[in-house]
Scaffold this motif. Structure first.
Motif, PDB file in Angstrom:
ATOM      1  N   ARG A 123      -0.865 -14.450  -3.982  1.00 34.14           N
ATOM      2  CA  ARG A 123      -0.862 -15.781  -4.576  1.00 34.14           C
ATOM      3  C   ARG A 123      -0.008 -16.752  -3.762  1.00 34.14           C
ATOM      4  N   HIS A 124       1.105 -16.241  -3.198  1.00 36.24           N
ATOM      5  CA  HIS A 124       2.018 -17.097  -2.443  1.00 36.24           C
ATOM      6  C   HIS A 124       1.632 -17.197  -0.970  1.00 36.24           C
ATOM      7  N   PHE A 125       1.243 -16.044  -0.381  1.00 32.49           N
ATOM      8  CA  PHE A 125       1.050 -15.999   1.061  1.00 32.49           C
ATOM      9  C   PHE A 125      -0.411 -15.965   1.489  1.00 32.49           C
ATOM     10  N   GLY A 126      -1.327 -15.658   0.557  1.00 32.13           N
ATOM     11  CA  GLY A 126      -2.722 -15.471   0.923  1.00 32.13           C
ATOM     12  C   GLY A 126      -2.981 -14.038   1.369  1.00 32.13           C
ATOM     13  N   ASP A 127      -4.215 -13.772   1.761  1.00 28.15           N
ATOM     14  CA  ASP A 127      -4.597 -12.415   2.143  1.00 28.15           C
ATOM     15  C   ASP A 127      -3.825 -11.930   3.361  1.00 28.15           C
ATOM     16  N   ASP A 128      -3.634 -12.809   4.354  1.00 32.10           N
ATOM     17  CA  ASP A 128      -2.940 -12.394   5.568  1.00 32.10           C
ATOM     18  C   ASP A 128      -1.485 -12.057   5.297  1.00 32.10           C
ATOM     19  N   GLY A 129      -0.851 -12.862   4.445  1.00 29.34           N
ATOM     20  CA  GLY A 129       0.553 -12.600   4.155  1.00 29.34           C
ATOM     21  C   GLY A 129       0.756 -11.325   3.379  1.00 29.34           C
ATOM     22  N   SER A 130      -0.092 -11.085   2.395  1.00 30.96           N
ATOM     23  CA  SER A 130       0.075  -9.891   1.576  1.00 30.96           C
ATOM     24  C   SER A 130      -0.268  -8.624   2.345  1.00 30.96           C
ATOM     25  N   SER A 131      -1.181  -8.727   3.322  1.00 29.06           N
ATOM     26  CA  SER A 131      -1.552  -7.536   4.095  1.00 29.06           C
ATOM     27  C   SER A 131      -0.411  -7.039   4.954  1.00 29.06           C
ATOM     28  N   MET A 132       0.590  -7.877   5.200  1.00 31.62           N
ATOM     29  CA  MET A 132       1.753  -7.453   5.955  1.00 31.62           C
ATOM     30  C   MET A 132       2.527  -6.367   5.208  1.00 31.62           C
ATOM     31  N   TYR A 133       2.469  -6.382   3.890  1.00 32.38           N
ATOM     32  CA  TYR A 133       3.290  -5.479   3.083  1.00 32.38           C
ATOM     33  C   TYR A 133       2.497  -4.377   2.398  1.00 32.38           C
ATOM     34  N   PHE A 134       1.186  -4.565   2.236  1.00 27.74           N
ATOM     35  CA  PHE A 134       0.431  -3.632   1.423  1.00 27.74           C
ATOM     36  C   PHE A 134      -0.854  -3.208   2.101  1.00 27.74           C
ATOM     37  N   SER A 135      -1.221  -1.979   1.847  1.00 24.30           N
ATOM     38  CA  SER A 135      -2.512  -1.439   2.251  1.00 24.30           C
ATOM     39  C   SER A 135      -2.799  -0.278   1.316  1.00 24.30           C
ATOM     40  N   VAL A 136      -4.051   0.144   1.291  1.00 24.57           N
ATOM     41  CA  VAL A 136      -4.410   1.274   0.432  1.00 24.57           C
ATOM     42  C   VAL A 136      -3.632   2.514   0.849  1.00 24.57           C
ATOM     43  N   ALA A 137      -3.542   2.743   2.161  1.00 25.40           N
ATOM     44  CA  ALA A 137      -2.830   3.932   2.656  1.00 25.40           C
ATOM     45  C   ALA A 137      -1.365   3.912   2.249  1.00 25.40           C
ATOM     46  N   SER A 138      -0.716   2.742   2.368  1.00 23.87           N
ATOM     47  CA  SER A 138       0.706   2.666   2.030  1.00 23.87           C
ATOM     48  C   SER A 138       0.939   2.934   0.552  1.00 23.87           C
ATOM     49  N   MET A 139       0.046   2.433  -0.315  1.00 21.42           N
ATOM     50  CA  MET A 139       0.216   2.652  -1.751  1.00 21.42           C
ATOM     51  C   MET A 139      -0.018   4.116  -2.124  1.00 21.42           C
ATOM     52  N   ILE A 140      -0.991   4.753  -1.465  1.00 23.68           N
ATOM     53  CA  ILE A 140      -1.262   6.168  -1.730  1.00 23.68           C
ATOM     54  C   ILE A 140      -0.070   7.025  -1.315  1.00 23.68           C
ATOM     55  N   ILE A 141       0.496   6.718  -0.148  1.00 26.67           N
ATOM     56  CA  ILE A 141       1.617   7.518   0.351  1.00 26.67           C
ATOM     57  C   ILE A 141       2.875   7.253  -0.462  1.00 26.67           C
ATOM     58  N   GLU A 142       3.173   5.982  -0.728  1.00 24.31           N
ATOM     59  CA  GLU A 142       4.395   5.633  -1.458  1.00 24.31           C
ATOM     60  C   GLU A 142       4.413   6.259  -2.848  1.00 24.31           C
ATOM     61  N   SER A 143       3.263   6.345  -3.497  1.00 28.72           N
ATOM     62  CA  SER A 143       3.206   6.864  -4.860  1.00 28.72           C
ATOM     63  C   SER A 143       2.901   8.358  -4.927  1.00 28.72           C
ATOM     64  N   ALA A 144       2.681   8.992  -3.748  1.00 34.77           N
ATOM     65  CA  ALA A 144       2.314  10.416  -3.703  1.00 34.77           C
ATOM     66  C   ALA A 144       1.117  10.692  -4.610  1.00 34.77           C
ATOM     67  N   LEU A 145       0.113   9.838  -4.516  1.00 36.23           N
ATOM     68  CA  LEU A 145      -1.043   9.918  -5.403  1.00 36.23           C
ATOM     69  C   LEU A 145      -1.798  11.252  -5.312  1.00 36.23           C
ATOM     70  N   PRO A 146      -2.028  11.817  -4.115  1.00 39.92           N
ATOM     71  CA  PRO A 146      -2.740  13.109  -4.056  1.00 39.92           C
ATOM     72  C   PRO A 146      -2.026  14.221  -4.833  1.00 39.92           C
ATOM     73  N   TYR A 147      -0.717  14.179  -4.827  1.00 40.54           N
ATOM     74  CA  TYR A 147       0.094  15.155  -5.553  1.00 40.54           C
ATOM     75  C   TYR A 147      -0.210  15.092  -7.046  1.00 40.54           C
ATOM     76  N   SER A 148      -0.243  13.883  -7.601  1.00 35.70           N
ATOM     77  CA  SER A 148      -0.501  13.724  -9.032  1.00 35.70           C
ATOM     78  C   SER A 148      -1.939  14.063  -9.396  1.00 35.70           C
ATOM     79  N   VAL A 149      -2.897  13.632  -8.562  1.00 34.96           N
ATOM     80  CA  VAL A 149      -4.305  13.893  -8.854  1.00 34.96           C
ATOM     81  C   VAL A 149      -4.583  15.391  -8.840  1.00 34.96           C
ATOM     82  N   ALA A 150      -4.068  16.092  -7.834  1.00 36.32           N
ATOM     83  CA  ALA A 150      -4.255  17.551  -7.764  1.00 36.32           C
ATOM     84  C   ALA A 150      -3.581  18.231  -8.950  1.00 36.32           C
ATOM     85  N   GLY A 151      -2.440  17.713  -9.373  1.00 35.11           N
ATOM     86  CA  GLY A 151      -1.741  18.283 -10.519  1.00 35.11           C
ATOM     87  C   GLY A 151      -2.530  18.145 -11.803  1.00 35.11           C
TER      88      GLY A 151
END
Length: 335
Positions: A197-225
């Motif tokens: 909302r503040h930076f637009g798509d280019d600004g937000s992509s600097m901090y977030f990606s699907v891969a980063s969210m999956i790794i940061e949250s350890a999503l495969p660990y929870s799904v397998a559990g």
């Protein structure tokens, strides 16, 4: 639990153990290479080195135990009276199987502890980890009881008292995983929305990606559990396969997170404040004269510097001094 489906799932699970163990070895080597390259190491760096090495040792024990038991059941004792099912029931509580179960409980505690600490870093608020903290203590107590029940002579991890206690233990542990994963994902997604909302798509992509969210949250660990605890609670014979995925991701997912931290790409405690205060983007519209089309200009502040991006008008193909003055004035007032 001894029919052909269980045996096949056990065999397939052992193969996936070897594949994911190879992934873990690569991640461990990359992490240690990165950490050892630092000229001076902080306490956090030393902790991650010890954490990674300990997890590697534990997962090595688990993979070895599963492979050895499969060899004993299918090859060494292929002519055991009653077949492989009878062998499993007789030796399910053999000492090295109990050791393997112990390593899984230990890895759960290490991985859950790391996730809770990451949850605190993402939220930067102790109140968020109060409930996960109580669940963590509960998993420790239930894990000890589960080890006693499954390691008793002639007990079976997949039946009887051990199975009932196991459902309670794994439901609590995986519930903790899901809760912490949801908290981390929710925080990151909320910040991603605000950044967009503040930076637009280019600004937000600097901090977030699907891969980063999956790794940061350890999503495969929870799904397998979740897959494992559901099948285990239903006493399904495919639960042994999901157990392999769950235990391996108990090691692999935290290792991916540690590697991300070592490379300096992981979420930091002051990530939100830093991003919101050091990078501010805006656009201003400067009207041209005559047949000139509108030109858009933008400015970004990084530290104490203002970076300008100007688009020339169609008529002149250049940017005038007046346009630069207008942009600087607008940047000073907005930044």
């Amino acid at each position: 639990m001894s029919d052909a489906l269980f045996q096949n799932c056990y065999y397939i699970g052992n193969n996936f153990n070897c594949i994911l163990y190879g992934v873990e070895l690569v991640l461990y080597a990359m992490t240690m290479r990165r950490l050892l390259s630092f000229k001076s190491r902080s306490r956090a760096d030393v902790f991650f080195m010890v954490f990674s090495t300990t997890n590697l040792v534990l997962i090595t024990i688990f993979v070895a135990v599963q492979s050895v038991f499969g060899e004993e059941m299918w090859i060494v004792n292929a002519d055991f009276p009653g077949g492989q099912g009878a062998y499993l029931q007789e030796y399910a509580a053999v000492w090295y199987q109990t050791m393997g179960t112990t390593t899984t409980v230990a890895m759960n505690l290490f991985s859950d502890g790391l996730l809770i600490s990451r949850c605190f870093i993402v939220w930067n608020d102790f109140r968020v980890i109060i409930v996960p903290g109580f669940l963590y203590i509960a998993t420790l107590a239930l894990g000890i009881v589960e080890l006693w029940a499954s390691g008793a002579p002639h007990n079976d991890f997949f039946s009887g008292l051990a199975a009932h206690l196991g459902v309670t233990y794994y439901a609590t542990s995986i519930g903790l995983n899901v809760l912490v994963t949801s908290l981390i994902l929710g925080r990151i997604l909320a910040f991603a929305h605000k950044s967009k909302r503040h930076f637009g798509d280019d600004g937000s992509s600097m901090y977030f990606s699907v891969a980063s969210m999956i790794i940061e949250s350890a999503l495969p660990y929870s799904v397998a559990g979740i897959a494992f605890v559901v099948s285990y609670g239903m006493n399904s014979q495919v639960s042994i396969l999901f157990l392999s995925f769950y235990v391996m991701f108990t090691c692999v997912s935290p290792q991916m997170l540690v590697l991300r931290v070592a490379e300096g790409r992981a979420w930091k405690r002051n990530q939100m404040t830093e991003a919101m205060t050091t990078t501010i983007a805006f656009s201003s519209r400067v009207q041209g004269s005559g047949n000139d089309s509108s030109q858009y200009t933008s400015a970004t502040r990084s530290g104490g510097n203002i970076h300008l991006e100007l688009q020339p008008t169609r008529k002149t193909g250049s940017v005038s001094a007046d346009d630069v003055t207008k942009v600087i004035s607008s940047a000073d007032s907005n930044l």
